[in-house]
Scaffold this active site. Structure first.
Site, PDB file in Angstrom:
ATOM      1  CB  ALA A   1      -0.929  -0.005   1.215  1.00 32.77           C
TER       2      ALA A   1
ATOM      3  CE  LYS B   1      -7.155 -13.870  -9.532  1.00 35.44           C
ATOM      4  NZ  LYS B   1      -7.352 -13.194  -8.251  1.00 35.44           N
TER       5      LYS B   1
ATOM      6  CB  THR C   1     -11.095  -7.385  -2.877  1.00 32.23           C
ATOM      7  OG1 THR C   1     -11.241  -8.183  -1.710  1.00 32.23           O
ATOM      8  CG2 THR C   1     -11.997  -7.903  -3.965  1.00 32.23           C
TER       9      THR C   1
HETATM   10  C1  LIG Z   1      -3.415 -13.974   4.683  1.00 36.72           C
HETATM   11  C2  LIG Z   1      -3.509 -12.816   3.748  1.00 36.72           C
HETATM   12  C3  LIG Z   1      -3.588 -13.028   2.378  1.00 36.72           C
HETATM   13  C4  LIG Z   1      -3.710 -11.939   1.510  1.00 36.72           C
HETATM   14  N1  LIG Z   1      -3.860 -12.157   0.164  1.00 36.72           N
HETATM   15  C5  LIG Z   1      -4.092 -11.118  -0.657  1.00 36.72           C
HETATM   16  C6  LIG Z   1      -4.294 -11.293  -2.041  1.00 36.72           C
HETATM   17  O1  LIG Z   1      -4.212 -12.398  -2.559  1.00 36.72           O
HETATM   18  N2  LIG Z   1      -4.544 -10.201  -2.807  1.00 36.72           N
HETATM   19  C7  LIG Z   1      -4.616  -8.934  -2.270  1.00 36.72           C
HETATM   20  O2  LIG Z   1      -4.890  -7.981  -2.992  1.00 36.72           O
HETATM   21  N3  LIG Z   1      -4.364  -8.740  -0.979  1.00 36.72           N
HETATM   22  C8  LIG Z   1      -4.117  -9.777  -0.157  1.00 36.72           C
HETATM   23  N4  LIG Z   1      -3.878  -9.556   1.163  1.00 36.72           N
HETATM   24  C9  LIG Z   1      -3.770  -8.181   1.636  1.00 36.72           C
HETATM   25  C10 LIG Z   1      -2.403  -7.642   1.262  1.00 36.72           C
HETATM   26  O3  LIG Z   1      -1.409  -8.397   1.892  1.00 36.72           O
HETATM   27  C11 LIG Z   1      -2.272  -6.207   1.692  1.00 36.72           C
HETATM   28  O4  LIG Z   1      -3.381  -5.467   1.284  1.00 36.72           O
HETATM   29  C12 LIG Z   1      -1.068  -5.574   1.070  1.00 36.72           C
HETATM   30  O5  LIG Z   1       0.067  -6.338   1.272  1.00 36.72           O
HETATM   31  C13 LIG Z   1      -0.838  -4.200   1.639  1.00 36.72           C
HETATM   32  O6  LIG Z   1      -0.349  -4.285   2.956  1.00 36.72           O
HETATM   33  P1  LIG Z   1       0.018  -2.926   3.654  1.00 36.72           P
HETATM   34  O7  LIG Z   1       0.994  -2.232   2.809  1.00 36.72           O
HETATM   35  O8  LIG Z   1      -1.238  -2.235   4.026  1.00 36.72           O
HETATM   36  O9  LIG Z   1       0.705  -3.424   5.033  1.00 36.72           O
HETATM   37  P2  LIG Z   1       2.159  -4.015   5.321  1.00 36.72           P
HETATM   38  O10 LIG Z   1       2.697  -4.813   4.218  1.00 36.72           O
HETATM   39  O11 LIG Z   1       2.055  -4.682   6.654  1.00 36.72           O
HETATM   40  O12 LIG Z   1       3.076  -2.733   5.473  1.00 36.72           O
HETATM   41  C14 LIG Z   1       3.074  -1.954   6.632  1.00 36.72           C
HETATM   42  C15 LIG Z   1       4.283  -1.030   6.619  1.00 36.72           C
HETATM   43  O13 LIG Z   1       4.208  -0.164   7.744  1.00 36.72           O
HETATM   44  C16 LIG Z   1       5.464  -0.145   8.374  1.00 36.72           C
HETATM   45  N5  LIG Z   1       5.301   0.167   9.798  1.00 36.72           N
HETATM   46  C17 LIG Z   1       4.422  -0.368  10.673  1.00 36.72           C
HETATM   47  N6  LIG Z   1       4.642   0.144  11.898  1.00 36.72           N
HETATM   48  C18 LIG Z   1       5.654   1.035  11.767  1.00 36.72           C
HETATM   49  C19 LIG Z   1       6.361   1.875  12.690  1.00 36.72           C
HETATM   50  N7  LIG Z   1       6.063   1.913  13.992  1.00 36.72           N
HETATM   51  N8  LIG Z   1       7.351   2.639  12.212  1.00 36.72           N
HETATM   52  C20 LIG Z   1       7.699   2.625  10.892  1.00 36.72           C
HETATM   53  N9  LIG Z   1       7.088   1.846   9.991  1.00 36.72           N
HETATM   54  C21 LIG Z   1       6.072   1.050  10.429  1.00 36.72           C
HETATM   55  C22 LIG Z   1       6.029  -1.539   8.137  1.00 36.72           C
HETATM   56  O14 LIG Z   1       7.424  -1.580   8.317  1.00 36.72           O
HETATM   57  C23 LIG Z   1       5.621  -1.755   6.697  1.00 36.72           C
HETATM   58  O15 LIG Z   1       6.565  -1.144   5.858  1.00 36.72           O
HETATM   59  C24 LIG Z   1      -3.718 -10.631   2.038  1.00 36.72           C
HETATM   60  C25 LIG Z   1      -3.580 -10.414   3.410  1.00 36.72           C
HETATM   61  C26 LIG Z   1      -3.482 -11.488   4.266  1.00 36.72           C
HETATM   62  C27 LIG Z   1      -3.350 -11.226   5.748  1.00 36.72           C
END
Ligand SMILES: Cc1cc2nc3c(=O)[nH]c(=O)nc-3n(C[C@H](O)[C@H](O)[C@H](O)COP(=O)(O)OP(=O)(O)OC[C@H]3O[C@@H](n4cnc5c(N)ncnc54)[C@H](O)[C@@H]3O)c2cc1C
Length: 496
Positions: A16, A77, A338
């Site tokens: 994200a 896909k 999604t």
């Molecule tokens: C089991 C599972 C399967 C999934 N499968 C799919 C799929 O097939 N397709 C799909 O679209 N989505 C899927 N998702 C969702 C997908 O993984 C996420 O939407 C996507 O990876 C985005 O994650 P994110 O960037 O929001 O969070 P994260 O990848 O967790 O990133 C969070 C970031 O915040 C940083 N951060 C957190 N706390 C701090 C702090 N205190 N100080 C500094 N930095 C910090 C971390 O270091 C990291 O860089 C799945 C999720 C799960 C749980």
């Protein structure tokens, strides 16, 4: 350069965060975009299947498909194969294509009257990408008169670094550090981020992409969480990559229903991603882990990893000077892949509001929030549809899913389909009528009454038309390259 928000700070460098930084650096050139991430904390590292909208996102960024596929071990896909959802031993496809004229009255005739006619076959045999998936073939559709859409599978741990390079090239800045404190402004918005080493990061607008931690919107601003777990009880997942075996490369995700959840299988070029999403109230973690290991189609590449999550979303996703995208804003189990689509949707709407260069007014922010909340609810309803039409009775999960009270919005849609064959669509739907039809059909759920206009159709002529379409699709697809061959050719482009 946006004059309302001179300094935009993105918190978090997962999928994200880097999607956001790359899109902002592209759409608002000359602006100040700083991303703070902590390698020590890391990223969630799952999320390997996407939705076709990702292609529009890549187009906006100017991403070259071959380069992306090479960098992320990506594959194509066409959709998802659902196994054992209605009953064990049954399967169907939900792919990103249509059924010809089958969504009109013709369809109802075909489905309703001839569903047991062996000569007719399954509905997914009338859909080009489903036939391609069934034969393991792939060929990108021509952009003119596009017959179907497609998405990708990719290694989630490689996608964020891929976007990071692009974002940095376009002027975004990266700050490595762990945020330990968030200070607030007098109006309740976020003022500063304090890092563990004492540095301070300051912005005018903060995009919270901190994952499940929801550091700004959840923790600092205390925005309440709207819980969907009474409808979607899955709250854990085991994830485990496995060696790729054999030469065949499926151009689709597989989702196999198990006793208290479902297992995913995602083919990448170098390995296969496996996982088991389950409801801990119906099965214990060890048992769920065992069930996952039985699903692997090659030796495990490491120990399975447990992820815990809550299903739902923050009540508002834009509050004061904080916009939340990705897991920090909410999560729905990944049955239809999604999450990344929802990031993209929020990002697109946010950029539209930032482009004029003035801070959006209260009513615009309220409309943004209402739109995103509706999108979460629409996706929630679509996912529930996969469960609630089940005929399985072999586990507590399935018995609970078929008797639970549905959200009103979904109950109405199911009623409209059952009564009159209407595929009712609300606004903000992520899935169109064809997708809804694919699930109804796959789950053997047909209208109780045929549309009166169908009486005028000659049954035998309609049956022959459907058989002709099925046979010609099968023949067209048989001449296409295999997914593996097409992908090899595509990923070698520019490297020879
Ligand atoms: C089991 C599972 C399967 C999934 N499968 C799919 C799929 O097939 N397709 C799909 O679209 N989505 C899927 N998702 C969702 C997908 O993984 C996420 O939407 C996507 O990876 C985005 O994650 P994110 O960037 O929001 O969070 P994260 O990848 O967790 O990133 C969070 C970031 O915040 C940083 N951060 C957190 N706390 C701090 C702090 N205190 N100080 C500094 N930095 C910090 C971390 O270091 C990291 O860089 C799945 C999720 C799960 C749980």
């Amino acid at each position: 350069m946006n004059t309302a928000y001179k300094r935009i700070v993105v918190v978090g460098g997962g999928t994200a965060g880097w999607m956001t930084a790359a899109a902002l650096a592209t759409a608002l050139p000359g602006g100040s975009v700083e991303l703070v991430e902590s390698e020590e904390i890391g990223i969630v590292g799952v999320g390997e299947a996407s939705f076709p909208s990702i292609r529009a996102f890549h187009k906006l960024l100017g991403v070259d498909e071959a380069e992306f596929l090479r960098a992320t071990n990506g594959t194509y896909k066409l959709g998802i194969e659902f196994r054992d959802w209605r009953a064990q031993g049954e399967r169907y496809f939900h792919t990103f294509g249509d059924f010809g004229d089958l969504t009109g009255p013709h369809a109802l005739w075909g489905q309703h009257r001839r569903v047991n006619d062996a000569g007719l076959g399954a509905l997914h045999e009338q859909c080009l990408p489903s036939v391609m998936a069934g034969q393991g073939r792939f060929q990108a559709p021509s952009e003119h008169g596009k017959l179907f859409d497609y998405a990708y599978h990719f290694d989630a741990t490689l996608y964020a670094p891929f976007l990071r390079k692009l974002a940095l090239r376009r002027g975004a800045r990266r700050t490595e550090g762990r945020i330990v404190d968030v200070t607030r402004r007098a109006d309740g918005g976020v003022d500063q981020l304090k890092l563990a080493d004492g540095r301070v990061v300051e912005g005018d607008l903060y995009i919270d992409c901190s994952g499940f931690a929801s550091l700004l919107l959840g923790r600092a601003l205390g925005e309440p969480f709207v819980d969907f777990s009474h409808w979607l009880p899955a709250d854990r997942a085991w994830a485990c990559p496995a060696e790729r075996v054999g030469t065949e490369l499926a151009p689709y995700t597989r989702a196999t229903a198990l006793e208290a959840g479902w297992a995913w299988r995602i083919p990448l070029r170098n390995r296969t991603g496996h996982g088991h999403v389950f409801a801990s109230r119906y099965i214990d973690e060890d048992c769920a882990r065992e069930q996952l290991l039985r699903q692997l189609d090659g030796p495990a590449l490491g120990e399975p990893r447990l992820l815990r999550f809550a299903t739902g979303h923050r009540r508002r996703v834009w509050v004061r000077n904080v916009v939340s995208l990705g897991l920090s804003s909410g999560f729905l189990e990944p049955l239809e892949s999604t999450s990344i689509f929802l990031v993209q949707s929020g990002l697109g709407r946010m950029i539209d509001l930032l482009l004029p260069g003035v801070a959006p007014g209260e009513s615009q922010v309220a409309a943004y929030n209402a739109g995103m909340v509706r999108q979460f609810a629409r996706v929630r309803d679509f996912i529930i549809l996969h469960y609630c039409l089940t005929a399985r009775r072999d586990g507590k999960l399935w018995r609970a899913m078929m008797t639970m009270e549905l959200p009103e919005t979904l109950a109405f849609k199911i009623h409209a389909w059952r009564q009159s064959g209407t595929l009712y669509q609300y606004d903000e739907e992520g899935f169109d009528a064809t997708s809804w039809l694919a699930i109804h059909a796959g789950m053997g759920h047909w209208p109780e009454r045929a549309d009166p206009s169908l009486r005028d159709l000659a049954p035998d002529a309609a049956l022959r038309a459907l058989q002709r379409r099925r046979d010609s699709l099968a023949a067209v697809v048989a001449a296409m390259p295999t997914h593996d061959a097409y992908l090899r050719d595509m990923t070698q482009q520019g490297t020879r």
